[in-house]
Motif scaffolding. Structure first.
Motif, mmCIF file in Angstrom:
data_model
loop_
_atom_site.group_PDB
_atom_site.id
_atom_site.type_symbol
_atom_site.label_atom_id
_atom_site.label_comp_id
_atom_site.label_asym_id
_atom_site.label_seq_id
_atom_site.Cartn_x
_atom_site.Cartn_y
_atom_site.Cartn_z
ATOM 1 N N LEU A 94 31.285 106.007 -51.249
ATOM 2 C CA LEU A 94 30.366 104.968 -50.779
ATOM 3 C C LEU A 94 29.680 105.358 -49.472
ATOM 4 C CD1 LEU A 94 32.454 101.758 -51.516
ATOM 5 C CD2 LEU A 94 30.454 102.585 -52.755
ATOM 6 N N LEU A 95 30.407 106.025 -48.579
ATOM 7 C CA LEU A 95 29.854 106.381 -47.274
ATOM 8 C C LEU A 95 28.908 107.577 -47.332
ATOM 9 C CD1 LEU A 95 33.020 106.017 -45.020
ATOM 10 C CD2 LEU A 95 31.030 104.525 -45.068
ATOM 11 N N PHE A 96 29.212 108.554 -48.165
ATOM 12 C CA PHE A 96 28.436 109.800 -48.209
ATOM 13 C C PHE A 96 27.935 110.067 -49.629
ATOM 14 C CE2 PHE A 96 32.177 110.616 -45.337
ATOM 15 C CZ PHE A 96 31.506 110.305 -44.159
ATOM 16 N N PRO A 97 26.986 109.275 -50.128
ATOM 17 C CA PRO A 97 26.562 109.462 -51.520
ATOM 18 C C PRO A 97 25.801 110.771 -51.766
ATOM 19 C CG PRO A 97 25.199 107.815 -50.456
ATOM 20 C CD PRO A 97 26.289 108.171 -49.487
ATOM 21 N N THR A 98 25.246 111.379 -50.736
ATOM 22 C CA THR A 98 24.501 112.623 -50.952
ATOM 23 C C THR A 98 25.386 113.855 -50.833
ATOM 24 O OG1 THR A 98 23.896 112.720 -48.612
ATOM 25 C CG2 THR A 98 22.349 111.638 -50.106
ATOM 26 N N GLY A 99 26.477 113.773 -50.098
ATOM 27 C CA GLY A 99 27.309 114.941 -49.879
ATOM 28 C C GLY A 99 28.564 114.999 -50.720
ATOM 29 N N PRO A 135 36.298 117.847 -63.353
ATOM 30 C CA PRO A 135 34.855 117.679 -63.576
ATOM 31 C C PRO A 135 34.395 116.291 -63.102
ATOM 32 C CG PRO A 135 36.053 117.623 -65.651
ATOM 33 C CD PRO A 135 37.050 117.926 -64.579
ATOM 34 N N GLY A 136 33.227 116.230 -62.517
ATOM 35 C CA GLY A 136 32.705 114.978 -61.990
ATOM 36 C C GLY A 136 33.116 114.714 -60.560
ATOM 37 N N PHE A 137 33.715 115.692 -59.919
ATOM 38 C CA PHE A 137 34.185 115.570 -58.544
ATOM 39 C C PHE A 137 33.700 116.808 -57.808
ATOM 40 C CE2 PHE A 137 37.402 116.398 -55.268
ATOM 41 C CZ PHE A 137 37.512 115.159 -54.676
ATOM 42 N N GLY A 138 32.942 116.628 -56.729
ATOM 43 C CA GLY A 138 32.436 117.803 -56.040
ATOM 44 C C GLY A 138 31.789 117.469 -54.707
ATOM 45 N N PHE A 139 31.388 118.523 -54.026
ATOM 46 C CA PHE A 139 30.795 118.417 -52.698
ATOM 47 C C PHE A 139 29.469 119.170 -52.678
ATOM 48 C CE2 PHE A 139 35.379 118.256 -52.317
ATOM 49 C CZ PHE A 139 35.553 117.095 -51.588
ATOM 50 N N TRP A 179 30.773 121.992 -45.735
ATOM 51 C CA TRP A 179 30.824 121.102 -44.573
ATOM 52 C C TRP A 179 31.164 119.674 -44.982
ATOM 53 C CZ3 TRP A 179 31.545 123.686 -40.461
ATOM 54 C CH2 TRP A 179 30.981 124.957 -40.333
ATOM 55 N N TRP A 180 30.664 119.242 -46.147
ATOM 56 C CA TRP A 180 31.028 117.916 -46.635
ATOM 57 C C TRP A 180 32.498 117.869 -47.000
ATOM 58 C CZ3 TRP A 180 28.491 113.796 -45.574
ATOM 59 C CH2 TRP A 180 27.118 113.844 -45.398
#
Length: 118
Positions: A19-24, A83-87, A91-92
């Motif tokens: 929720l906090l870092f949707p882009t990273g 799968p479906g989990f990543g950065f 740095w993220w």
């Protein structure tokens, strides 16, 4: 009991970071968060001690702060298995590792039960 507590804390942090870092930080759904939390807890039990021993000179030289990098590597290893989990970048993973470390530091010490005999 400690394993389940660690997995629950990991899942809560994963959901908060999504929720906090949707882009990273990418996570598809809550089931992925649960599987990733269990995989990370398993990796922390099995692989992390070996990594800590191998990186002991760096840990001593950095006064223990290199353990954050090891935690980020553990998260990247989890991303390889789930799968479906990543950065978006390493740095993220380091940011999420910092939040995981803080939450585990706060909440895992609350599970100690002391019994005094009189």
């Amino acid at each position: 009991m400690r394993f389940l507590m660690q997995a629950a804390i990991n899942m809560a942090v994963f959901l908060a970071c999504a929720l906090l870092f949707p882009t990273g930080f990418m996570m598809n759904n809550m089931m992925v968060a649960a599987v990733a939390a269990v995989i990370l807890a398993l990796l922390n039990q099995l692989v992390k001690p070996m990594l800590l021993i191998l990186s002991l000179p760096l840990l001593v030289f950095s006064l223990g702060s290199f353990s954050l990098v090891i935690n980020a590597v553990m998260l990247e290893m989890t991303a390889l298995f789930v799968p479906g989990f990543g950065f978006a970048s390493f740095w993220w993973a380091l940011v999420v590792a910092l939040l995981l470390t803080l939450c585990n530091l706060i909440f895992m010490d609350q599970t100690n039960i002391h019994i005094r005999r009189q």
